[in-house]
Design a protein around this motif. Structure first.
Motif: not given
Length: 110
Positions: A38-53, A70-83
């Motif tokens: 499934k090349r999940k590592e490559r797809r994860g790297k692509d997602l990070l390169e496309d939107y997050f780094i 917005q990216r800031s809202l996504f980051d807040k959601i991600m932080s809250a969900v991961c916690n």
């Protein structure tokens, strides 16, 4: 004597039926599908390169258009969900291979 013949005939029928069922079972035997890379590592790297780094490929307006926030809202959601839920945190599997990134899991959930 007739009972012996009937019993013998019955055993032959059962034996014949069993052989037919075994043959059909071999023909129609379910086979497990091959593992698909499934090349999940490559797809994860692509997602990070496309939107997050810092040197992203797609700018903020593309992120907002694709994820409807917005990216800031996504980051807040991600932080809250991961916690809140450890499922969304990246972990090793039984073979000590890293699983999906939190960004991948949350993007899929959204």
């Amino acid at each position: 004597m007739e009972e012996d013949e009937d019993d013998h005939h019955r055993r032959q029928k059962v034996s014949h039926s069993l052989r037919i069922m075994e043959a059909v079972g071999q023909i129609a035997k379910l086979r497990r599908a091959a593992n698909i890379g499934k090349r999940k590592e490559r797809r994860g790297k692509d997602l990070l390169e496309d939107y997050f780094i810092p040197n992203i490929v797609f700018r903020d307006h593309v992120f907002r258009r694709r994820l409807r926030m917005q990216r800031s809202l996504f980051d807040k959601i991600m932080s809250a969900v991961c916690n809140h839920d450890p499922y969304f945190v990246q972990k090793d599997d039984a073979f000590h291979v890293l699983g999906l990134l939190p960004e991948q899991k949350i993007t899929a959930a959204l």
